[in-house]
Every structure is written in structure tokens, then in C-alpha cells.
Design an enzyme around this catalytic site. Structure first.
Site, PDB file in Angstrom:
ATOM      1  N   CYS A   1       0.824  -1.208   0.000  1.00 27.96           N
ATOM      2  CA  CYS A   1       0.000   0.000   0.000  1.00 27.96           C
ATOM      3  C   CYS A   1       0.861   1.262   0.000  1.00 27.96           C
ATOM      4  O   CYS A   1       1.877   1.338   0.685  1.00 27.96           O
ATOM      5  CB  CYS A   1      -0.877   0.046   1.250  1.00 27.96           C
ATOM      6  SG  CYS A   1      -2.067  -1.284   1.309  1.00 27.96           S
TER       7      CYS A   1
ATOM      8  N   ARG B   1       5.554   0.143  -6.104  1.00 22.94           N
ATOM      9  CA  ARG B   1       5.496  -0.631  -4.860  1.00 22.94           C
ATOM     10  C   ARG B   1       4.633  -1.871  -5.001  1.00 22.94           C
ATOM     11  O   ARG B   1       4.715  -2.783  -4.180  1.00 22.94           O
ATOM     12  CB  ARG B   1       4.923   0.245  -3.731  1.00 22.94           C
ATOM     13  CG  ARG B   1       5.790   1.432  -3.381  1.00 22.94           C
ATOM     14  CD  ARG B   1       5.041   2.430  -2.540  1.00 22.94           C
ATOM     15  NE  ARG B   1       4.705   1.926  -1.231  1.00 22.94           N
ATOM     16  CZ  ARG B   1       5.448   2.097  -0.139  1.00 22.94           C
ATOM     17  NH1 ARG B   1       6.570   2.773  -0.217  1.00 22.94           N
ATOM     18  NH2 ARG B   1       5.057   1.624   1.015  1.00 22.94           N
TER      19      ARG B   1
ATOM     20  N   TRP C   1      -2.729  -2.729  -1.756  1.00 21.39           N
ATOM     21  CA  TRP C   1      -2.246  -4.084  -1.974  1.00 21.39           C
ATOM     22  C   TRP C   1      -3.051  -4.945  -0.999  1.00 21.39           C
ATOM     23  O   TRP C   1      -2.890  -4.831   0.213  1.00 21.39           O
ATOM     24  CB  TRP C   1      -0.745  -4.154  -1.675  1.00 21.39           C
ATOM     25  CG  TRP C   1      -0.094  -5.455  -1.984  1.00 21.39           C
ATOM     26  CD1 TRP C   1       0.363  -5.878  -3.198  1.00 21.39           C
ATOM     27  CD2 TRP C   1       0.202  -6.509  -1.051  1.00 21.39           C
ATOM     28  NE1 TRP C   1       0.915  -7.125  -3.078  1.00 21.39           N
ATOM     29  CE2 TRP C   1       0.833  -7.544  -1.779  1.00 21.39           C
ATOM     30  CE3 TRP C   1      -0.015  -6.690   0.313  1.00 21.39           C
ATOM     31  CZ2 TRP C   1       1.263  -8.725  -1.189  1.00 21.39           C
ATOM     32  CZ3 TRP C   1       0.402  -7.865   0.907  1.00 21.39           C
ATOM     33  CH2 TRP C   1       1.036  -8.866   0.164  1.00 21.39           C
TER      34      TRP C   1
ATOM     35  N   GLY D   1      -0.858  -1.134   6.365  1.00 22.48           N
ATOM     36  CA  GLY D   1      -0.575  -1.999   7.503  1.00 22.48           C
ATOM     37  C   GLY D   1      -1.729  -2.956   7.736  1.00 22.48           C
ATOM     38  O   GLY D   1      -2.582  -3.137   6.869  1.00 22.48           O
TER      39      GLY D   1
ATOM     40  N   GLU E   1      18.209 -17.658  -6.433  1.00 18.06           N
ATOM     41  CA  GLU E   1      17.846 -16.332  -6.923  1.00 18.06           C
ATOM     42  C   GLU E   1      17.354 -16.401  -8.371  1.00 18.06           C
ATOM     43  O   GLU E   1      16.386 -15.727  -8.741  1.00 18.06           O
ATOM     44  CB  GLU E   1      19.055 -15.388  -6.775  1.00 18.06           C
ATOM     45  CG  GLU E   1      18.863 -13.977  -7.288  1.00 18.06           C
ATOM     46  CD  GLU E   1      17.686 -13.218  -6.664  1.00 18.06           C
ATOM     47  OE1 GLU E   1      17.126 -13.673  -5.663  1.00 18.06           O
ATOM     48  OE2 GLU E   1      17.323 -12.163  -7.215  1.00 18.06           O
TER      49      GLU E   1
ATOM     50  N   LYS F   1      13.645 -15.230  -9.558  1.00 18.19           N
ATOM     51  CA  LYS F   1      13.404 -14.242 -10.626  1.00 18.19           C
ATOM     52  C   LYS F   1      12.416 -14.810 -11.635  1.00 18.19           C
ATOM     53  O   LYS F   1      11.480 -14.133 -12.057  1.00 18.19           O
ATOM     54  CB  LYS F   1      14.705 -13.873 -11.359  1.00 18.19           C
ATOM     55  CG  LYS F   1      15.655 -13.004 -10.614  1.00 18.19           C
ATOM     56  CD  LYS F   1      15.232 -11.562 -10.453  1.00 18.19           C
ATOM     57  CE  LYS F   1      14.431 -11.337  -9.216  1.00 18.19           C
ATOM     58  NZ  LYS F   1      15.055 -11.237  -7.938  1.00 18.19           N
TER      59      LYS F   1
ATOM     60  N   GLU G   1       8.837 -15.035 -10.143  1.00 17.56           N
ATOM     61  CA  GLU G   1       8.242 -13.724  -9.858  1.00 17.56           C
ATOM     62  C   GLU G   1       7.660 -13.056 -11.097  1.00 17.56           C
ATOM     63  O   GLU G   1       6.567 -12.507 -11.051  1.00 17.56           O
ATOM     64  CB  GLU G   1       9.312 -12.761  -9.313  1.00 17.56           C
ATOM     65  CG  GLU G   1       9.605 -12.903  -7.854  1.00 17.56           C
ATOM     66  CD  GLU G   1      10.546 -11.810  -7.367  1.00 17.56           C
ATOM     67  OE1 GLU G   1      11.670 -11.708  -7.889  1.00 17.56           O
ATOM     68  OE2 GLU G   1      10.151 -11.055  -6.463  1.00 17.56           O
TER      69      GLU G   1
ATOM     70  N   HIS H   1      18.124 -37.260  -4.438  1.00 15.59           N
ATOM     71  CA  HIS H   1      17.359 -37.578  -3.227  1.00 15.59           C
ATOM     72  C   HIS H   1      15.883 -37.249  -3.391  1.00 15.59           C
ATOM     73  O   HIS H   1      15.158 -37.152  -2.398  1.00 15.59           O
ATOM     74  CB  HIS H   1      17.957 -36.843  -2.020  1.00 15.59           C
ATOM     75  CG  HIS H   1      19.365 -37.247  -1.737  1.00 15.59           C
ATOM     76  ND1 HIS H   1      19.705 -38.507  -1.296  1.00 15.59           N
ATOM     77  CD2 HIS H   1      20.547 -36.581  -1.882  1.00 15.59           C
ATOM     78  CE1 HIS H   1      21.020 -38.592  -1.158  1.00 15.59           C
ATOM     79  NE2 HIS H   1      21.548 -37.433  -1.516  1.00 15.59           N
TER      80      HIS H   1
ATOM     81  N   LYS I   1       6.804  -4.075  -3.856  1.00 21.31           N
ATOM     82  CA  LYS I   1       8.235  -3.741  -3.813  1.00 21.31           C
ATOM     83  C   LYS I   1       8.716  -3.592  -2.375  1.00 21.31           C
ATOM     84  O   LYS I   1       9.827  -3.983  -2.047  1.00 21.31           O
ATOM     85  CB  LYS I   1       8.459  -2.431  -4.575  1.00 21.31           C
ATOM     86  CG  LYS I   1       9.909  -2.030  -4.705  1.00 21.31           C
ATOM     87  CD  LYS I   1      10.641  -2.950  -5.652  1.00 21.31           C
ATOM     88  CE  LYS I   1      12.130  -2.698  -5.697  1.00 21.31           C
ATOM     89  NZ  LYS I   1      12.842  -3.838  -6.298  1.00 21.31           N
TER      90      LYS I   1
HETATM   91  O1  M6R Z   1      13.386  -4.663   0.510  1.00 26.84           O
HETATM   92  P1  M6R Z   1      13.875  -6.021   0.887  1.00 26.84           P
HETATM   93  O2  M6R Z   1      15.160  -6.353   0.238  1.00 26.84           O
HETATM   94  O3  M6R Z   1      13.935  -6.217   2.368  1.00 26.84           O
HETATM   95  O4  M6R Z   1      12.789  -7.008   0.318  1.00 26.84           O
HETATM   96  C1  M6R Z   1      12.864  -8.385   0.563  1.00 26.84           C
HETATM   97  C2  M6R Z   1      12.004  -9.149  -0.411  1.00 26.84           C
HETATM   98  O5  M6R Z   1      10.666  -8.777  -0.274  1.00 26.84           O
HETATM   99  C3  M6R Z   1      12.443  -8.896  -1.858  1.00 26.84           C
HETATM  100  O6  M6R Z   1      13.775  -9.225  -2.049  1.00 26.84           O
HETATM  101  C4  M6R Z   1      11.578  -9.700  -2.833  1.00 26.84           C
HETATM  102  O7  M6R Z   1      11.857 -11.057  -2.687  1.00 26.84           O
HETATM  103  C5  M6R Z   1      11.806  -9.202  -4.250  1.00 26.84           C
HETATM  104  N1  M6R Z   1      10.580  -9.173  -4.946  1.00 26.84           N
HETATM  105  C6  M6R Z   1      12.788 -10.025  -5.002  1.00 26.84           C
HETATM  106  O8  M6R Z   1      12.828  -9.778  -6.354  1.00 26.84           O
END
Ligand code: M6R
Length: 609
Positions: free
Chosen positions: A2, A27, A75, A101, A482, A486, A489, A505, A604
Site C-alpha cells: 500500500c 510498490r 495491496w 498496515g 535467486e 526471478k 516472480e 534424493h 516492492k
Molecule cells: O526490501 P527487501 O530487500 O527487504 O525485500 C525483501 C524481499 O521482499 C524482496 O527481495 C523480494 O523477494 C523481491 N521481490 C525479489 O525480487
């Protein structure tokens, strides 16, 4: 997550609020809304599901005008994305609020307010705030006191801004749990969830503390702290480098940010190097003395930042420093055993991640030696509340999927590892080779980004499937994690990462000719082992895609796609191998026509638990 913007201006505020909402879009959100006290002194509101553009379109058909207003990108947490659930929420046409929040005691408050005759229209937790403020306003002298009294009844995270028809010249906002910044400019006084939202209208910024309540009028503001005392908070001038630039010819912010990485790495590295050598004094004046006492590290982070922490564990352990890494949301609720001399290290792009912030706040009195944060946002909560802040110089990251912030974190963590590895002032024998590799890194990344890696064919293969496996061994395992994150996401393809040795395994059962298996293959002590795992996949008809150091690629025989990444020095291999995986995810998402910069359901800055 939000986004809040609001303000009081001598002129019409609607376009400022809508522009601010556009700036908050990165965001992540699912609906948007605005309310102003209009020129007749009434509350007028518009809300729309979907993009801010839909709300802006609604306003061009049916405009609003007012000098005091609040606006919001939502959000969803409580209640699906729907116009009724979009903010602002109103009470009896006299109070409107926007909130970021989760009000944890909303159910009890809802019952209490319903019994008093308040009518609930939405499924949200936020609506209780609007009714509470309205109720308190009948009892209090003014909106500020009413907001203060409402805050006393709320539990959880409830940063919010409120306007009321009874005080058509002011806005009152409270910070609890997620950030709120006050911006002062020629066009009035404003509040917002982040600085970027206010850059066109404000030059001086005040970052509110937890529990603060701010009261804005067109040309002044007053802040009361959690105890109700009038307080002064330091103001800072915005740096011009903080401005959110455009896509500079790239199709998406994410692609632009991937291509910024050579400069980001160079800039971040420069922060702590002097004449090409590490100067620990640049981390903090007391860093040398403090680090001499460190016996181990606990690293806490989420998502991509957590993966950076996992890479750092391999680095720290290779330099003789014990290290534990954990996802922040799990760490917080476990009984931790903290050995003397343990450094708490948090990693975060935004510096506002609620899950990461909570363990830092709870660390006091638990026996940590000190706290260090690796963070990309100056003035963020993590930066302000940690003993030492290592600022990454990635610049604003707009794509929700983190790319340049991750590589900047890795650079900072490599420097931290080297600084911690110095014992009694002695430089670790590995330091010189590490720094050499780090100094050469920007140029290697530039070369990599200029080369044709042939990712189009691989992306198109991935885009036709629904699943992928990412495999790596040792320090490449978090790189694989990672890469998988990516891909899932932004392309919504189910991707899982495994340590390559773990394949037999269980996950090997998934392998057939419809399962792409992506390997990272550096030239390191695990090369022969990883090659065996590759063979195991190929023997079962799996479709392999291998990202390899040139020397490692030479030892590959047989089928499968191989992407050569040049000769990659071992200390920087996690950074170099990350870039093609980012590009692979990016191109796959583009082939699939996905919303690369604002993937569905994601935010974000994750400011709720
Ligand atoms: O702002 P932060 O690095 O603390 O955020 C952590 C995660 O929310 C953030 O890395 C999220 O996984 C991203 N979308 C990754 O691309």
C-alpha cells in the site's frame, strides 16, 4: 505494498495526488483511490480497481477539486481487490482515511462499532480506523486529538492519514509500523509512504518516528510523539540523485536496472575502497575496533536479500568467520542462541521490510555485539536503527523483481566479509585476490551484457513450459535460488532451486524431456561433482541449460545448451552468474507477455508481516 500520499495545498491538490500515486505504482498494488475535501467543504471520493491510469481516467470524466486530500494504492490484505475495498474509506461522509498496515484487533473493534450503529461497507480492516476517528472526533477538540485517541485503540501496523469535513484546512497522519515521510515544498505540506512520491513537490523531508502523529496545514506542520509531546524532527534536503529516472530507452525498468549493474557495482565498491584498497574506517569510524571483537555473524533477510545473505555465508565461512543465515519471518519467532561476539547483519533493498525490521528491533538486550545493515535506501528504518549502515549505491530500483540491488548487496557483503576477516589489523591472505576480482568486475559485467548470450531460444523454450529446476552447488546454490525466484516472480513459471547434489534424493523424479534444468557451472572445486549431476539429468532425457565458465565449459561433452560466460574469477562468480539468470527470467517473461515491472500479487516494499 500500500502507498499513501496526502497533503494540504494553497491550490488544487488533485493532480499532485494522482502524480504521487503514479510514483507509488512501483510498490505493487491492485486498486487506487483519492478523496478530497471539495470546494463546498464536502468529502468527495473516486476509487478504481486496477491501475492508477484507470483512476485518472475516471477523474478526467468526473473531476474532483480540493486543496486538502488523501490518495492510496492498495495491496490487498483483508478483502479482495474491489472498489468497495479500495481506500480511502469513509465514515458518515465526514472522515476519510487511507492506511498502510494491518489492524490486528479489527474484528473486535468492528463488533464494538457495529453495536454503536456504525455501518461497514468493505471487507477491510481499515474501515474501523475511519469509524474510530469519526467517533473520537465527536468527543475530542480537534482532528489531531481524535487521531491520537484512535491510535490508542489500534493494535498492529497502522500508518494512516485522515481528513475531516469539520477541519477542511488540515490533514492528520500517524506512523505505526510502516514508514511515513513529511515533505515540505512551495506548493504545500505533504505526507507519503516514500520520498519518491513527493519529489516533484517537496525538497525538505522529515522522516517520522514510530508513534509520531503529524498535523499538516498549507504552510506548516506539527509533530507529536507517541507520548503526545510536541517534538522537532530533523529535516533533510533531498539529493537530486534520488530522482526516479525514466526507462532511458529500455523497454522495462527491470531491463534498464540489469544493465545498470556494472556502474552500480563500481559505485558501491568505491564507497569502501581508497586507492583500490579496503579502508574499514569508511564503513564507520569505530568499525575496526568493533570488528576486532566479532566472533560470528547472524544474517537476517527476506527474498532476494536472503539469497544475498546465503552467498555471504559461504564467503564468511571461507574466511574463517562462523555465520548463520535465516529468513527473517522464521528467525523472529524462534528461540535464538546468541554466542558472545555475534554481529547481527540485516540485508534489505528497501530498508522497510517489516519481517526484517522486527528482529532488529527485538535484538536489543539479546546479547548481540552490534548491528550492521546492508541497505539501498538512505534514511530508511533499517538504516536509522542499525549501529552501522552499509549503503549500497544501486539508486532507486523500480522493477519489483530485485536485480541491481542484489548485486550491490553482494558487493557490500564481500567487503564486509573482508573487513571482518582482518584479525588484529592483519589483512587476510585472500583479500588482495578478492579486491582484484572486485575491481575488474564492472568491466567483466559490461562485456557480459554486451555479448549475445543466445538467451532468446532458451527463453522461448522456458516460456512454453510450466516448470523449471535450477541447480547449483556450493556458493552457486543461492545463485540458483535467486535465478528460480526471478523466473517465478515475473514469468509465473514454477521454478525450484536445489543443491545439485540433492537431486538424486527426490527431485530427479521430476526430470523428463518437458522439464528444463538450469545449471550454473563455475570453475571451482565442485566442478566434477556438478558435471556428474548434469549427466544424471541428461541420462534421463532432461533438457539442460548450462551457464558455464569458459574453462568449465571445455570439460562438458554431449548434448544440452551451454552459455559461456568467459573466465570468471572465483570470488565474484556469484555476481557474474546472477546476470544471465536475471536476463533469462526477463526474456521469458517478455515472451509470455507478463507485466515485468509490476508482477501480479507482489509488492516492492513489504511493510506488513
Ligand atoms: O526490501 P527487501 O530487500 O527487504 O525485500 C525483501 C524481499 O521482499 C524482496 O527481495 C523480494 O523477494 C523481491 N521481490 C525479489 O525480487
Amino acid at each position: 505494498m500500500c502507498g499513501i500520499i496526502g497533503g494540504v495545498s494553497p491550490s488544487d491538490i488533485t493532480s499532485t495526488l494522482i502524480d504521487g500515486l503514479h510514483r507509488l505504482e512501483y510498490r505493487g498494488y491492485d486498486s487506487a483511490g483519492i478523496a478530497v475535501v471539495d470546494l463546498h467543504g464536502r468529502l468527495a471520493r473516486r476509487r478504481a480497481v486496477g491501475k492508477v491510469a484507470a483512476l485518472a481516467g475516471m477523474l478526467s470524466d468526473d473531476p474532483l477539486h480540493g486543496r486538502v486530500g488523501i490518495a492510496h494504492t492498495r495491496w490487498a490484505t483483508h478483502g479482495r481487490p474491489h472498489t468497495d475495498n479500495a481506500h480511502p474509506h469513509m465514515s458518515r461522509d465526514s472522515v476519510a482515511v487511507v492506511h498502510n498496515g494491518i489492524v490486528e484487533n479489527y474484528a473486535a473493534l468492528r463488533d464494538e462499532l457495529t453495536a454503536e450503529g456504525y455501518c461497514f461497507i468493505s471487507e477491510t480492516d481499515t474501515e474501523v480506523i475511519a469509524h474510530l476517528v469519526e467517533r473520537q472526533l465527536r468527543r475530542a477538540n480537534n482532528l489531531r486529538e481524535a487521531v491520537g485517541a484512535a491510535v490508542q485503540r489500534l493494535e498492529g501496523a497502522f500508518t494512516f492519514a485522515a481528513v475531516a469535513v469539520s477541519e477542511p484546512d488540515r490533514l492528520v497522519a500517524a506512523r505505526q509500523g510502516s514508514p511515513l515521510v513529511v515533505g515540505i515544498g512551495d506548493a504545500g505540506c505533504f505526507v507519503a509512504s516514500d520520498t519518491y512520491a513527493l519529489l516533484p513537490v517537496a525538497r525538505r523531508f522529515i522522516y517520522l518516528e514510530e508513534g509520531d502523529v503529524v498535523e499538516l496545514t498549507g504552510n506548516s506542520f506539527r509533530i507529536h510523539d507517541a507520548g503526545g509531546r510536541l517534538v522537532e524532527r530533523a529535516a533533510s534536503e533531498v539529493q537530486s540523485s534520488l530522482s526516479v529516472s525514466d526507462k532511458e530507452g529500455f523497454r522495462h525498468y527491470m531491463l534498464k536496472e540489469i544493465h545498470e549493474q556494472p556502474d552500480v557495482v563500481a559505485r558501491t565498491l568505491d564507497t569502501w575502497l581508497e586507492g583500490g584498497h579496503l579502508n574499514p574506517d569508511r564503513l564507520a569510524p569505530h568499525a575496526r575496533a568493533l570488528f576486532a571483537q566479532v566472533r560470528g555473524a547472524h544474517i537476517i533477510a527476506c527474498g532476494t536479500s536472503y539469497h544475498a545473505g546465503l552467498v555471504a555465508r559461504y564467503w564468511l565461512e571461507s574466511l574463517g568467520i562462523p555465520c548463520h543465515v535465516e529468513v527473517a519471518s522464521e528467525y523472529r519467532y524462534r528461540k535464538q542462541v546468541i554466542m558472545p561476539g555475534t554481529l547481527l547483519v540485516t540485508i534489505s533493498q528497501s530498508g522497510e521490510t517489516a519481517d526484517t525490521l522486527a528482529p532488529l528491533r527485538e535484538a536489543a538486550g539479546k546479547g548481540y555485539l552490534a548491528s550492521v545493515t546492508v541497505c539501498n535506501v538512505p534514511n530508511s528504518s533499517l538504516v536509522r536503527e542499525s549501529d552501522i549502515a552499509m549503503l549500497t549505491r544501486a539508486g532507486p530500483e523500480i522493477g519489483v523483481a530485485s536485480t541491481k540491488a542484489f548485486t550491490a548487496q553482494l558487493v557490500a557483503l564481500a567487503i564486509l566479509a573482508l573487513a571482518l576477516a582482518r584479525r588484529d589489523g592483519d589483512i587476510h591472505p585472500a583479500e588482495s585476490a578478492w579486491l582484484h576480482a572486485l575491481r575488474d568486475l564492472p568491466e567483466s559485467l559490461r562485456t557480459l551484457l554486451r555479448s549475445d548470450l543466445g538467451l532468446d531460444a532458451l527463453s522461448s523454450t522456458l516460456s512454453r513450459g510450466n516448470h523449471a529446476l535450477f541447480l547449483g552447488r556450493g556458493i552457486q546454490y543461492p545463485v540458483a535460488m535467486e535465478g528460480a525466484l526471478k523466473l517465478k516472480e515475473i514469468s509465473y513459471i514454477h521454478a525450484e532451486a536445489y543443491p545439485a547434489g540433492e537431486l538424486k534424493h527426490g527431485p530427479l523424479a521430476l526430470v523428463d524431456d518437458a522439464m528444463p534444468v538450469i545449471f550454473t557451472l563455475p570453475q571451482d572445486h565442485l566442478l566434477a561433482k556438478t558435471c556428474s549431476n548434469l549427466k544424471e539429468v541428461q541420462a534421463r532425457g532432461g533438457r539442460t541449460m548450462v551457464f558455464a565458465d569458459d574453462r568449465a565449459a571445455a570439460s562438458l561433452q554431449g548434448n544440452g545448451d551451454v552459455v559461456r560466460l568467459g573466465v570468471v574469477p572465483e570470488p565474484v562468480a556469484p555476481i557474474v552468474f546472477t546476470l544471465p539468470l536475471q536476463l533469462l527470467a526477463y526474456h521469458t517473461a517478455v515472451v509470455k507477455g507478463a507485466d515485468v515491472d509490476q508482477p501480479r500479487n507482489l509488492a516492492k516494499s513489504v511493510t506488513v508481516e
